[in-house]
Design a protein around this motif. Structure first.
Motif, mmCIF file in Angstrom:
data_model
loop_
_atom_site.group_PDB
_atom_site.id
_atom_site.type_symbol
_atom_site.label_atom_id
_atom_site.label_comp_id
_atom_site.label_asym_id
_atom_site.label_seq_id
_atom_site.Cartn_x
_atom_site.Cartn_y
_atom_site.Cartn_z
ATOM 1 N N LYS A 12 -36.186 5.096 32.072
ATOM 2 C CA LYS A 12 -34.449 5.863 32.501
ATOM 3 C C LYS A 12 -33.680 5.133 31.462
ATOM 4 O O LYS A 12 -32.710 4.588 31.998
ATOM 5 N N GLU A 13 -33.991 4.951 30.231
ATOM 6 C CA GLU A 13 -33.019 4.351 29.142
ATOM 7 C C GLU A 13 -33.067 2.945 29.309
ATOM 8 O O GLU A 13 -31.724 2.535 28.956
ATOM 9 N N ALA A 14 -33.854 2.011 29.612
ATOM 10 C CA ALA A 14 -33.849 0.622 29.852
ATOM 11 C C ALA A 14 -33.586 0.283 28.397
ATOM 12 O O ALA A 14 -33.105 -0.759 28.113
ATOM 13 N N LEU A 15 -34.362 0.977 27.319
ATOM 14 C CA LEU A 15 -34.335 1.030 25.838
ATOM 15 C C LEU A 15 -33.440 2.167 25.585
ATOM 16 O O LEU A 15 -34.080 3.402 25.933
ATOM 17 N N GLY A 16 -32.576 2.227 25.120
ATOM 18 C CA GLY A 16 -31.554 3.619 24.934
ATOM 19 C C GLY A 16 -32.258 4.630 23.937
ATOM 20 O O GLY A 16 -33.090 3.969 23.208
ATOM 21 N N TYR A 17 -31.954 5.736 24.160
ATOM 22 C CA TYR A 17 -32.485 6.736 23.126
ATOM 23 C C TYR A 17 -32.034 6.407 21.881
ATOM 24 O O TYR A 17 -32.723 6.918 20.887
ATOM 25 N N ALA A 18 -30.563 6.237 21.631
ATOM 26 C CA ALA A 18 -30.383 5.930 20.244
ATOM 27 C C ALA A 18 -31.275 4.680 19.641
ATOM 28 O O ALA A 18 -31.555 4.936 18.421
ATOM 29 N N ASP A 19 -31.464 3.947 20.419
ATOM 30 C CA ASP A 19 -32.292 2.617 19.670
ATOM 31 C C ASP A 19 -33.903 3.294 19.415
ATOM 32 O O ASP A 19 -34.423 3.139 18.548
ATOM 33 N N SER A 20 -34.236 4.095 20.280
ATOM 34 C CA SER A 20 -35.809 4.632 19.987
ATOM 35 C C SER A 20 -35.532 5.729 18.908
ATOM 36 O O SER A 20 -36.574 5.743 18.252
ATOM 37 N N TRP A 21 -34.505 6.408 18.891
ATOM 38 C CA TRP A 21 -34.372 7.425 17.698
ATOM 39 C C TRP A 21 -34.238 6.641 16.295
ATOM 40 O O TRP A 21 -35.160 7.021 15.507
#
Length: 142
Positions: A73-82
């Protein structure tokens, strides 16, 4: 050789812009992430770098991080993963591993320093994109 330096500079400027958004508003606009995808695709079409499979495996690592973002649930944000996905497609698996190592090490040292100095608690979140940018610089130099 100069083409690679130009592409690296463009990608660095893109990452720096994303990092500024991440620090200031804790979010990165979708249009900026899509621009990064277009830059990465253009670099692959231009044939900058090694063979194709290195970049495909790098993309798989990024997809793994996107799955982690979804499951936590975005503990690591989607922007970071992207951004990790884009780095994998741009750098390839081996330079991505190097960049991620630098990034996680720098983020860990920064976080430890903040906790030791009592400026942040253990549960505080930090923007990760600036560390990915630093890791990118380490990855292209390594």
């Amino acid at each position: 050789m100069w083409e690679i330096k130009i592409w690296n500079t463009i990608f660095f400027l893109f990452q720096a812009a994303c990092s500024v958004y991440d620090i200031r508003i804790r979010a990165v606009p979708r249009w900026l992430l899509l621009l990064g995808g277009a830059l990465t695709a253009a670099a692959r079409i231009a044939g900058i770098g090694e063979g194709t499979w290195v970049y495909i495996w790098g993309a798989f690592v990024g997809i793994g991080f996107l799955i982690v973002s979804r499951c936590t649930k975005e503990a690591l944000g989607y922007a970071d993963s992207w951004m990790i996905f884009l780095l994998g497609m741009y750098l390839g698996i081996w330079k991505l591993v190097s960049a991620l190592s630098f990034s996680f090490l720098a983020a860990g040292i920064w976080s430890l320093g903040k906790v030791v100095l009592k400026k942040k608690g253990r549960k505080e979140v930090i923007p990760f994109l600036p560390f990915l940018t630093a890791g990118y610089l380490g990855g292209i130099v390594w």
